[in-house]
Design an enzyme around this catalytic site. Structure first.
Site, PDB file in Angstrom:
ATOM      1  N   SER A 134       0.829  -1.193   0.000  1.00  0.00           N
ATOM      2  CA  SER A 134       0.000   0.000   0.000  1.00  0.00           C
ATOM      3  C   SER A 134       0.875   1.258   0.000  1.00  0.00           C
ATOM      4  O   SER A 134       1.772   1.387  -0.825  1.00  0.00           O
ATOM      5  CB  SER A 134      -0.954  -0.040   1.194  1.00  0.00           C
ATOM      6  OG  SER A 134      -1.995   0.879   1.052  1.00  0.00           O
ATOM      7  N   ASP A 137      -5.444  -4.203  -2.140  1.00  0.00           N
ATOM      8  CA  ASP A 137      -4.469  -3.763  -1.136  1.00  0.00           C
ATOM      9  C   ASP A 137      -4.007  -4.941  -0.271  1.00  0.00           C
ATOM     10  O   ASP A 137      -4.801  -5.604   0.396  1.00  0.00           O
ATOM     11  CB  ASP A 137      -5.137  -2.701  -0.262  1.00  0.00           C
ATOM     12  CG  ASP A 137      -4.184  -2.019   0.701  1.00  0.00           C
ATOM     13  OD1 ASP A 137      -3.235  -2.667   1.167  1.00  0.00           O
ATOM     14  OD2 ASP A 137      -4.411  -0.831   0.996  1.00  0.00           O
TER      15      ASP A 137
END
Length: 263
Positions: free
Chosen positions: A41, A153
């Site tokens: 991320s 993610d």
């Protein structure tokens, strides 16, 4: 005595992940050798731009000059927003660094495979698709279809991807963790409940990985900042920067290993 290099695992953290830029800037100024980076991320984004040779303060300027809603557009098939414009931003600012092999340091990015229910690691081939996948917040963003996987993610399953750095005796593993839990945080609205739920879920998968690090950089001051607020980007950068400088001696100590510990 033999000399190790640092292996840095950079967590996700949304806006708090800007502290990673400050940490990397401090490591650069301290001239501490980095052997490899692993990120997810916002931590993955910081790792890639750093390994692409873009100064952390320049990345900070880029983030503070560009609003998130201007980088995305509505998409109604599997997520609320598309990452098309974010992809264009990456392509524009990573010229000549479109594959992992183009980076100056080994970088591993992680994403969550929604179909297989497992973490997927990427360290070779095209750079942009795994970078987008690593940043694709579930539900908010469209998943990324790549190499037969449906990716989002990676923090969903693994918000501190230390695994690619382990079992490498030439590396001293440092966990750069920015999702610092605040037990005194407000729970007064549905937004607060959502953020609290997210933090608790992510914290569960991070705890055992923190224990596998030789050193953890986890600035406690980050607990006072919301994960979705970019307005305090300079302050977040400064927190990571100053905290890392304050731990210079501990970082330097990790680099020295008894002779014969590794090849």
């Amino acid at each position: 005595m033999a000399t190790r290099k640092l292996g840095i695992a950079l967590s996700g953290g949304a806006a708090r992940g800007i502290a990673h830029l400050g940490m990397l800037e401090a490591l650069r100024e301290l001239q501490l050798p980095i052997g490899a980076l692993s990120g997810v991320s916002s931590g993955g984004l910081a790792a890639v731009f750093f390994a692409a040779g873009i100064p952390p303060r320049e990345v900070l300027r880029l983030l503070t000059d560009t609003r998130f809603l201007r980088l995305v557009r509505p998409a109604y098939r599997r997520g609320l927003v598309s990452l098309t414009l974010l992809e264009k931003l990456f392509v524009a600012h990573l010229p000549g660094n479109q594959t992992f092999a183009d980076l100056s340091l080994p970088v591993t990015l992680s994403a969550a495979d929604l179909v297989a229910g497992e973490t997927a690691f990427f360290d070779e081939g095209p750079l942009i698709p795994p970078l987008l996948a690593s940043c694709a917040v579930p539900v908010l963003c469209q998943p990324i279809d790549y190499r037969g996987r449906v990716l989002v993610d990676g923090g969903l399953l693994n918000n501190l991807p230390v695994e690619p750095l382990l079992d490498r005796p030439e590396l001293a593993v440092v966990g750069a963790h920015t999702n610092v839990f605040n037990p005194e945080g407000r729970i007064e609205s549905i937004r607060h409940v959502a953020e609290r739920t997210f933090m608790l879920a992510i914290g569960t998968n991070v705890a055992p990985r923190l224990a596998r690090c030789a050193l953890v950089l986890q600035p406690p001051a980050l607990r006072d900042y919301r994960v979705a607020d970019l307005r305090h980007a300079p302050a977040l950068f400064d927190i990571g920067y100053r905290y890392t400088l304050a731990h210079a001696a501990a970082l330097e100590a990790l680099l020295v290993a008894p002779a014969g510990d590794f090849g």
